[in-house]
Design a protein around this motif. Structure first.
Motif, PDB file in Angstrom:
ATOM      1  N   TYR B 188       0.854  -1.178   0.000  1.00  0.00           N
ATOM      2  CA  TYR B 188       0.000   0.000   0.000  1.00  0.00           C
ATOM      3  C   TYR B 188       0.896   1.235   0.000  1.00  0.00           C
ATOM      4  CZ  TYR B 188      -4.014  -2.765   1.452  1.00  0.00           C
ATOM      5  OH  TYR B 188      -5.029  -3.649   1.522  1.00  0.00           O
ATOM      6  N   PRO B 189       0.711   2.156  -0.940  1.00  0.00           N
ATOM      7  CA  PRO B 189       1.518   3.385  -0.895  1.00  0.00           C
ATOM      8  C   PRO B 189       1.313   4.125   0.429  1.00  0.00           C
ATOM      9  CG  PRO B 189       0.223   3.282  -2.903  1.00  0.00           C
ATOM     10  CD  PRO B 189      -0.197   2.133  -2.079  1.00  0.00           C
ATOM     11  N   SER B 190       0.073   4.116   0.908  1.00  0.00           N
ATOM     12  CA  SER B 190      -0.198   4.858   2.143  1.00  0.00           C
ATOM     13  C   SER B 190       0.563   4.251   3.317  1.00  0.00           C
ATOM     14  CB  SER B 190      -1.685   4.859   2.432  1.00  0.00           C
ATOM     15  OG  SER B 190      -2.155   3.550   2.582  1.00  0.00           O
ATOM     16  N   LEU B 191       0.656   2.917   3.363  1.00  0.00           N
ATOM     17  CA  LEU B 191       1.355   2.281   4.486  1.00  0.00           C
ATOM     18  C   LEU B 191       2.857   2.525   4.416  1.00  0.00           C
ATOM     19  CD1 LEU B 191      -0.296  -1.126   5.342  1.00  0.00           C
ATOM     20  CD2 LEU B 191      -0.430   1.053   6.508  1.00  0.00           C
ATOM     21  N   VAL B 192       3.391   2.666   3.206  1.00  0.00           N
ATOM     22  CA  VAL B 192       4.825   2.953   3.082  1.00  0.00           C
ATOM     23  C   VAL B 192       5.132   4.314   3.697  1.00  0.00           C
ATOM     24  CG1 VAL B 192       6.720   3.318   1.469  1.00  0.00           C
ATOM     25  CG2 VAL B 192       5.057   1.525   1.033  1.00  0.00           C
ATOM     26  N   PHE B 193       4.304   5.313   3.349  1.00  0.00           N
ATOM     27  CA  PHE B 193       4.502   6.641   3.933  1.00  0.00           C
ATOM     28  C   PHE B 193       4.284   6.601   5.443  1.00  0.00           C
ATOM     29  CE2 PHE B 193       3.405   8.204  -0.421  1.00  0.00           C
ATOM     30  CZ  PHE B 193       4.615   8.831  -0.653  1.00  0.00           C
ATOM     31  N   LEU B 315       4.673  13.421   6.208  1.00  0.00           N
ATOM     32  CA  LEU B 315       4.616  12.070   5.652  1.00  0.00           C
ATOM     33  C   LEU B 315       3.308  11.391   6.049  1.00  0.00           C
ATOM     34  CD1 LEU B 315       8.266  10.870   6.197  1.00  0.00           C
ATOM     35  CD2 LEU B 315       7.065  10.955   4.025  1.00  0.00           C
ATOM     36  N   ALA B 316       2.882  11.632   7.296  1.00  0.00           N
ATOM     37  CA  ALA B 316       1.632  11.022   7.759  1.00  0.00           C
ATOM     38  C   ALA B 316       0.451  11.569   6.967  1.00  0.00           C
ATOM     39  CB  ALA B 316       1.449  11.271   9.251  1.00  0.00           C
ATOM     40  N   VAL B 317       0.477  12.880   6.686  1.00  0.00           N
ATOM     41  CA  VAL B 317      -0.620  13.468   5.911  1.00  0.00           C
ATOM     42  C   VAL B 317      -0.608  12.916   4.486  1.00  0.00           C
ATOM     43  CG1 VAL B 317      -1.482  15.619   4.929  1.00  0.00           C
ATOM     44  CG2 VAL B 317      -0.772  15.545   7.296  1.00  0.00           C
ATOM     45  N   ILE B 318       0.583  12.785   3.910  1.00  0.00           N
ATOM     46  CA  ILE B 318       0.672  12.211   2.552  1.00  0.00           C
ATOM     47  C   ILE B 318       0.121  10.787   2.562  1.00  0.00           C
ATOM     48  CG2 ILE B 318       2.267  11.465   0.740  1.00  0.00           C
ATOM     49  CD1 ILE B 318       4.040  13.802   1.491  1.00  0.00           C
ATOM     50  N   ALA B 319       0.445  10.036   3.627  1.00  0.00           N
ATOM     51  CA  ALA B 319      -0.075   8.672   3.746  1.00  0.00           C
ATOM     52  C   ALA B 319      -1.595   8.691   3.779  1.00  0.00           C
ATOM     53  CB  ALA B 319       0.478   8.019   5.006  1.00  0.00           C
ATOM     54  N   PHE B 320      -2.130   9.600   4.569  1.00  0.00           N
ATOM     55  CA  PHE B 320      -3.588   9.737   4.734  1.00  0.00           C
ATOM     56  C   PHE B 320      -4.243  10.058   3.392  1.00  0.00           C
ATOM     57  CE2 PHE B 320      -7.344  12.052   6.274  1.00  0.00           C
ATOM     58  CZ  PHE B 320      -7.801  11.159   7.217  1.00  0.00           C
ATOM     59  N   LEU B 321      -3.654  11.050   2.679  1.00  0.00           N
ATOM     60  CA  LEU B 321      -4.241  11.469   1.398  1.00  0.00           C
ATOM     61  C   LEU B 321      -4.078  10.395   0.333  1.00  0.00           C
ATOM     62  CD1 LEU B 321      -3.188  15.208   1.257  1.00  0.00           C
ATOM     63  CD2 LEU B 321      -5.412  14.248   1.810  1.00  0.00           C
ATOM     64  N   SER B 322      -2.899   9.735   0.336  1.00  0.00           N
ATOM     65  CA  SER B 322      -2.670   8.761  -0.735  1.00  0.00           C
ATOM     66  C   SER B 322      -3.611   7.574  -0.594  1.00  0.00           C
ATOM     67  CB  SER B 322      -1.222   8.303  -0.758  1.00  0.00           C
ATOM     68  OG  SER B 322      -0.935   7.638   0.426  1.00  0.00           O
ATOM     69  N   HIS B 323      -4.128   7.362   0.610  1.00  0.00           N
ATOM     70  CA  HIS B 323      -5.153   6.316   0.743  1.00  0.00           C
ATOM     71  C   HIS B 323      -6.370   6.660  -0.102  1.00  0.00           C
ATOM     72  CE1 HIS B 323      -7.712   3.266   2.455  1.00  0.00           C
ATOM     73  NE2 HIS B 323      -8.616   4.202   2.656  1.00  0.00           N
ATOM     74  N   PHE B 324      -6.804   7.945  -0.034  1.00  0.00           N
ATOM     75  CA  PHE B 324      -7.984   8.344  -0.795  1.00  0.00           C
ATOM     76  C   PHE B 324      -7.691   8.451  -2.285  1.00  0.00           C
ATOM     77  CE2 PHE B 324      -9.053   9.938   3.446  1.00  0.00           C
ATOM     78  CZ  PHE B 324     -10.229   9.249   3.604  1.00  0.00           C
ATOM     79  N   ILE B 325      -6.489   8.919  -2.609  1.00  0.00           N
ATOM     80  CA  ILE B 325      -6.178   9.154  -4.031  1.00  0.00           C
ATOM     81  C   ILE B 325      -5.928   7.833  -4.750  1.00  0.00           C
ATOM     82  CG2 ILE B 325      -4.551  10.251  -5.613  1.00  0.00           C
ATOM     83  CD1 ILE B 325      -4.057  12.314  -3.377  1.00  0.00           C
ATOM     84  N   LEU B 326      -5.181   6.933  -4.101  1.00  0.00           N
ATOM     85  CA  LEU B 326      -4.710   5.755  -4.830  1.00  0.00           C
ATOM     86  C   LEU B 326      -5.441   4.470  -4.485  1.00  0.00           C
ATOM     87  CD1 LEU B 326      -0.929   6.506  -4.338  1.00  0.00           C
ATOM     88  CD2 LEU B 326      -2.233   6.898  -6.393  1.00  0.00           C
ATOM     89  N   GLU B 327      -6.063   4.409  -3.306  1.00  0.00           N
ATOM     90  CA  GLU B 327      -6.521   3.084  -2.883  1.00  0.00           C
ATOM     91  C   GLU B 327      -8.034   2.932  -2.811  1.00  0.00           C
ATOM     92  OE1 GLU B 327      -4.391   2.592   0.758  1.00  0.00           O
ATOM     93  OE2 GLU B 327      -2.512   2.908  -0.312  1.00  0.00           O
ATOM     94  N   VAL B 328      -8.777   4.013  -2.737  1.00  0.00           N
ATOM     95  CA  VAL B 328     -10.216   3.835  -2.575  1.00  0.00           C
ATOM     96  C   VAL B 328     -10.867   3.579  -3.934  1.00  0.00           C
ATOM     97  CG1 VAL B 328     -12.348   4.904  -1.792  1.00  0.00           C
ATOM     98  CG2 VAL B 328     -10.268   5.242  -0.526  1.00  0.00           C
TER      99      VAL B 328
END
Lengths: 168, 328
Positions: B188-193, B315-328
């Motif tokens: 998961y990109p979000s988990l990496v961040f 980094l945590a915010v990027i992780a949070f956002l990348s969940h919505f952008i890339l994974e949902v």
């Protein structure tokens, strides 16, 4: 970053061998135990107090922190507060201005506690003996359990002294 | 969660067995924590070309401190005396909540990730108050510095936990570990961040380099230890033990969120043992990494600490956002 790690691996461990205690020091160690001070063994927290020293002894004490000497291997470490300490390491002839500080530090330590004086000055004033500005040796102010002679003592002498005090 | 039977004695036996699992997990975290600290110190001294003191050195220090007398400063209030117990107690409670060995924790539903952050801050607030209680300038300074680090690290911690809970749709630690560990390996990109951010948080929250140096005793640079200067004997032992549990717990959270493979999902005997073995293996690897990192980094100036933690938050915010952008 990687070249630091590589150099460390190449160097290996440089700590010298732990010295053997001579028989008379073992005897002192046994006597300390009989007095009920308790064996600290391989966990000893040291508080260093400079009571008017010329800093010769401090240079040698500072050397104990280097990788060559086995301070960490023996489980000895210098601490930041007398409340954490088991052993008070005093250098210098105890100038009158440091007398109260020495007394306060001693009072602040939890028992069982040890006092070790380091260097010629701490024994009887050394070259400062008879001066109007000194209290005349550590034992005049607080009870001393062990004295490490030398002006200044070598790091290995210090290690032997600390091992004697801790009863390693 | 296993199905509970309707037969009462079966249900009681089930609960008892789960309770034993919980007890095993809590005890293993509490008693393994000093050994983990000993391992990190051992790696550090090898990297400094010193002969190490042995992995059990923290235990030797703790036992010695427990045998020593307690000296209280003049004017110490009851707050000063109860703080070590509160700190150790909250760390023990946190040890019962974080799924380090098994996710089948009967205590788990009582508190979720947000409550866990609250438990850690409870300990921290009492520690800061007790440092200010005596009135020595160093205690005061250490307390203020610790609170500064904490208020910067806490939002980042929350964002990381929210990212993990978005993926598993629950803020319960056990559920997060179960969902993330129960599926096949997917990056998961979000988990990496989030992992990167959480690693920075671990360094800051547990007063490791580059924020604080646990092996220095220079009054002007220390943060965490400045608060403990007035403690002695068993009080000091409890505080030190508490902070070693905290270090292990932060690594357990990292493991259970981002490396959850091997954590037992039921409290059977074999499951608990294999869970513990996996935990020890992962901790040894992470401990070595921590030691290498600490030996190659220099300590940051205190005023650079906010930048470090801002990076963690970013980094945590990027992780949070990348969940919505890339994974949902």
């Amino acid at each position: 970053m990687h070249h630091i790690l590589l150099r460390t691996l190449k160097t290996g461990i440089v700590t010298e061998k732990t010295p053997e205690l001579p028989e008379e020091m073992k005897e002192i160690s046994r006597k300390l135990l009989e007095r009920g001070i308790g064996r600290f063994g391989r966990s000893l927290f040291i508080r260093h107090l400079d009571a008017g020293s010329c800093n010769g002894c401090e240079v040698e004490i500072g050397m104990l922190g280097s990788p060559c000497f086995m301070l960490e291997h023996l489980g000895f470490k210098f601490v930041a507060s007398p409340r954490h300490a088991d052993l008070l390491l005093v250098t210098g002839p105890v100038s009158l201005h440091m007398r109260q500080a020495l007394l306060d530090t001693y009072e602040a330590m939890p028992s069982p506690k040890l006092v070790v004086s380091v260097g010629g000055c701490a024994d009887d004033g050394g070259i400062f003996r008879g001066s109007y500005a000194i209290a005349g040796g550590v034992s005049e102010v607080v009870p001393v359990d062990l004295h490490i002679p030398g002006c200044p003592p070598e790091p290995l002498d210090l290690i032997r002294g600390l091992m004697t005090a801790a009863g390693v | 969660m296993t199905q509970t039977s309707t037969v009462p004695h079966q249900w009681i036996a089930d609960l008892l067995f789960k309770g034993l699992g919980e007890l095993f997990q809590t005890a293993s975290v509490i008693f393994f924590a000093p050994i983990f600290l000993g391992w990190v110190n051992l790696c550090r001294s090898c990297l400094q070309s010193r002969r190490p003191a042995g992995i059990l050195q923290p235990y030797r220090d703790l036992l010695k401190l427990l045998r020593k007398e307690v000296v209280l400063a003049t004017g110490a209030s009851p707050l000063f005396r109860i703080t070590p117990y509160i700190v150790f107690g909250s760390m023990g409670l946190a040890a019962a909540l974080v799924p380090a060995v098994t996710t089948d924790l009967p205590f788990g539903p009582a508190a979720d990730a947000i409550a866990l952050v609250g438990i850690f801050s409870l300990a921290r607030i009492f520690m800061a108050l007790s440092a200010m209680d005596i009135g020595t300038p160093f205690g005061d300074m250490g307390a203020r510095r610790e609170m500064m680090i904490a208020f910067l690290a806490e939002p980042a911690t929350m964002m990381v936990l929210f990212t993990a809970s978005l993926i598993s749709r629950s803020t319960s630690l056990s559920t997060i570990a179960e969902t993330l560990g129960g599926r096949h390996f997917t990056l998961y990109p979000s988990l990496v961040f989030a992992t990167t951010s959480f690693f920075l948080i671990i360094l800051a929250e547990n007063s490791r380099l580059p924020i604080d140096n646990p092996s220095t005793h220079l009054e002007l640079t220390m943060i965490h230890e400045a608060m403990l200067l007035e403690y002695s004997g068993r009080h000091l032992a409890l505080m030190e033990w508490g902070s070693s549990i905290k270090l292990l717990l932060y690594f357990s959270i990292l493991i259970s969120f981002f490396l959850p493979w091997g954590i037992s999902h039921e409290s059977s005997f074999g499951g608990l043992l294999s869970g513990f073995a996996f935990l020890v293996l992962k901790l040894f690897i992470l401990g070595t990494l921590l030691a290498i990192l600490e030996s190659t980094l220099a300590k940051l100036r205190l005023f650079r600490a906010p930048e470090f933690l801002a990076a963690a938050y970013l980094l945590a915010v990027i992780a949070f956002l990348s969940h919505f952008i890339l994974e949902v």
